[in-house]
Design a protein around this motif. Structure first.
Motif, PDB file in Angstrom:
ATOM      1  N   PHE A 290       1.337  -0.915   0.191  1.00 35.02           N
ATOM      2  CA  PHE A 290      -0.363   0.270  -0.097  1.00 35.02           C
ATOM      3  C   PHE A 290       1.101   0.810   0.325  1.00 35.02           C
ATOM      4  N   ASN A 291       1.037   1.059  -1.213  1.00 38.42           N
ATOM      5  CA  ASN A 291       2.586   2.586  -1.374  1.00 38.42           C
ATOM      6  C   ASN A 291       2.081   3.452  -2.897  1.00 38.42           C
ATOM      7  N   GLU A 292       2.987   4.526  -3.195  1.00 37.11           N
ATOM      8  CA  GLU A 292       2.431   5.342  -3.456  1.00 37.11           C
ATOM      9  C   GLU A 292       2.717   4.656  -5.117  1.00 37.11           C
ATOM     10  N   LEU A 406      -0.678  -0.546  12.667  1.00 36.52           N
ATOM     11  CA  LEU A 406      -0.151  -1.248  11.190  1.00 36.52           C
ATOM     12  C   LEU A 406      -0.806   0.418  10.313  1.00 36.52           C
ATOM     13  N   TRP A 407      -2.033   0.062  11.353  1.00 33.84           N
ATOM     14  CA  TRP A 407      -2.796   1.147   9.952  1.00 33.84           C
ATOM     15  C   TRP A 407      -2.485   2.705   9.895  1.00 33.84           C
ATOM     16  N   ARG A 408      -2.027   2.811  11.460  1.00 37.60           N
ATOM     17  CA  ARG A 408      -1.543   4.399  11.885  1.00 37.60           C
ATOM     18  C   ARG A 408      -0.331   5.185  10.620  1.00 37.60           C
ATOM     19  N   PHE A 414      -3.616   6.516   3.192  1.00 32.19           N
ATOM     20  CA  PHE A 414      -4.673   7.045   3.045  1.00 32.19           C
ATOM     21  C   PHE A 414      -5.606   8.097   2.639  1.00 32.19           C
ATOM     22  N   ASN A 415      -5.001   8.854   3.546  1.00 25.62           N
ATOM     23  CA  ASN A 415      -5.839  10.078   3.334  1.00 25.62           C
ATOM     24  C   ASN A 415      -5.859  11.390   2.347  1.00 25.62           C
TER      25      ASN A 415
END
Length: 604
Positions: A290-292, A406-408, A414-415
């Motif tokens: 989950f990265n750019e 992790l979600w932190r 994500f924002n």
């Protein structure tokens, strides 16, 4: 009218702040820093409107609240002073940790990775506000008003604020406001149709006043099992002279005799938040999936993503990789991470074949699966015990703690994808209703100490989780909680401990309701051609926080920051100066605009 010192010229520029908690304070700090850079000075008035006299701290960080109400945000992350330019106007601005260390009385053991009381943070913010007042340039006058703004009326090219000063039924007004920053924070209630009374409490803060009416030995049901629930429980126990005693790692509770007889928490999922260990100063996690770089390969639909079909699979891969990285470490092995998830999965499959006794990690179970209904009280207590144990082991060694944290690390990216309509309309609805609460439950829980207190209260018989999982709530003289299996209990008191959200379509609050009637704000609608619309409840703003009308026309005289922007931004409920920072650009743009207008007026 508010008191106006006679030395202020009649033609001074007037700027208002509505809501003066941390976000308003950050805005004023940046505005003063920008204005101080300009050589030409002209008279400016800053009118600060706050519901209480807790300027800079607001109600959530009121310095007068009980010390047992703790932050869930490490000391080291807190700094009211911007790290960017221009520099603050005060000499020697201090981070929260530096401020704590300089205030030795009451703070003998200062740690950047520790958790302080909200009252201590409030004193820090209040002191910063006082420093700004003292350091304010002579041509700028700051006028605080204690009162709740009820309406904003447009008067030509300026505005008049109508507010209640708390001392009478009269509304007082302030005319000729040219620019307004609105940082009103959370609305006060979840249910606008129900009024707070002796048996129903719609908002717990301040806890020492709002919970005072609950008599000892009463039975209390609490809706919501997040951070506000913990504050409510501590207010009814430790706040009533109960004592927590720690021996080794075990904490027990000694009753004072003033507590409720029993507390029954409940929520839709029935799951408690995961406790937070020390994370400050730990290595920053760099996402593999989950990265750019990998998101560039996703096909969006006119700039919008499908959360469940496009983003969630990458998030799930990240959770699986983090979990098994720690499990591999426990066995003296290393999971070799690769941008190709199939290579990572192959390693995990081989490992599980070699260790069939190890449970398979299921992301969706970890995220949202409720506990078994049979003996729910015991199951919840055991779940809390395990999570405390893993949080104490820490994110560097524990698979559960690292995965919960992790979600932190993922939420910042994500924002960026989410904000300003980044998800498809119904996908945004699905995310907010199904996933957002669970992801926050994992990463933004209470400090370990507070979860130990909840465990001790459950062990002492004060908290009963038997009806925690989505019971039916009935009102029959008393409040009745009924489980799916037909069991039920009666409660004398119901407390709503959910965090209220801005919902313009059903619970706008008086100020926002009046602003809609005045045509100053409009509800945001997430639209996509050929798709169902979605209204998250927030107002329509542009990327600078200015409200927009349905045609897209922007009003730069008004700017919103913080909670009112939720729905078009994500994760505003933080003291961070960097997350969803609207005020820095507002202060810079406003300063430039004011000086351009003055120059134009002088030329004419």
């Amino acid at each position: 009218m508010a008191y106006k010192p006679p030395s202020i010229p009649e033609d001074s520029v007037k700027i208002a702040f509505i809501g003066f908690g941390p976000k308003g304070l950050y805005g004023m700090e940046r505005l003063l820093a920008n204005l101080a850079q300009e050589e030409a000075a002209f008279p400016i008035e800053l009118h600060l409107f706050n519901k209480s006299n807790s300027f800079g701290a607001g109600d959530i960080y009121n310095p007068n609240q009980p010390p047992y109400l703790l932050m869930n945000y490490s000391n080291g992350y807190i700094n009211m002073w911007s790290e960017g330019l221009p520099e603050a106007i005060v000499e020697h601005p201090k981070s929260f940790v530096k401020w704590l260390s300089d205030n030795e009385v009451g703070f003998p053991d200062v740690k950047a990775d520790g958790f302080s009381s909200r009252a201590a943070v409030g004193r820090y913010l209040t002191e910063g506000f006082e420093q700004l007042m003292e350091s304010c340039p002579a041509h700028i006058t700051i006028i605080p008003h204690v009162g709740e703004v009820k309406n904003i009326e447009k008067t030509g090219e300026s505005y008049r604020l109508l507010y209640h000063n708390g001392k009478s039924e009269l509304l007082e007004s302030e005319e000729d406001i040219q620019n307004i920053l609105i940082c009103t924070g959370h609305p006060c209630v979840n249910d606008p149709d129900a009024s707070s009374n002796a048996s129903y409490i719609d908002f717990i803060y301040p806890v020492d006043k709002r919970l005072y009416q609950i008599p000892p030995f009463s039975t209390v049901a609490i809706r919501g099992m997040g951070l506000t629930f913990i504050d409510a429980v501590l207010g009814l126990t430790e706040g009533r002279n109960g004592k927590f005693i720690t021996e080794g790692k075990k904490m027990t509770y000694v009753r004072s005799g003033l507590e409720p007889e029993k507390i029954y928490p409940f929520s839709k999922s029935g799951l408690m938040m995961m406790p937070r260990g020390n994370t400050f100063g730990k290595p920053t996690y760099s996402p593999c999936f989950f990265n750019e770089d990998l998101l560039k390969y996703l096909e969006d639909l006119d700039g919008k993503y499908d959360f469940e079909k496009q983003l969630l699979p990458l998030i799930e891969q990240e959770f699986i990789a983090v979990y098994y990285s720690k499990v591999f470490m426990e066995y003296g092995m290393r999971l070799h991470l690769s941008r190709d998830y199939s290579e990572v999965k192959a390693q995990i499959d081989r490992f599980l074949d070699q260790h069939p006794d190890i449970p398979v990690f299921d992301f969706h179970d970890f995220l949202m699966n409720p506990l078994p209904q049979d003996n729910l009280h015991t199951n919840t207590k055991e779940c809390i015990r395990i999570h405390i144990e893993q949080a104490e082991i820490g994110v560097e060694k524990s698979a559960i703690a690292a995965t919960a944290d992790l979600w932190r690390h993922l939420s910042e990216l994500f924002n960026e994808l989410y904000k300003f309509g980044g998800l498809l309309p119904q996908s945004q609805k699905l995310f907010l209703e199904k996933y957002a609460g669970h992801l926050n439950r994992l990463s933004y829980g209470p400090p370990i100490e507070n979860m130990k207190k909840i465990a001790a209260l459950a062990e002492a018989g004060l908290i009963d989780f038997s009806y925690a999982q989505n019971p039916t709530l009935l009102k029959n003289g008393k409040f009745v909680l009924a489980s799916e299996k037909g069991a039920s209990i009666e409660a004398d008191i119901l407390i709503d401990a959910r965090i209220p959200k801005v919902q313009l379509h059903r619970c706008a609050g008086e100020l926002f309701e009046n602003m809609m009637n005045e045509g100053l704000i409009h509800p945001y609608v997430n639209r996509q051609e050929g798709k169902l619309d979605y209204r998250p409840g927030c107002l329509a703003i542009n990327e600078k926080g200015h409200p927009m009308d349905p045609s897209g026309l922007v009003n730069p005289a008004l700017t919103f920051s913080g909670t009112p922007t939720e729905g078009l931004t994500y994760d505003n409920d933080t003291l961070s100066r960097k997350r969803n920072d609207f005020v820095s650009a507002w202060a810079k743009d406003l300063t430039e605009s004011l000086y351009k207008k003055k120059e134009a007026a002088q030329l004419n």
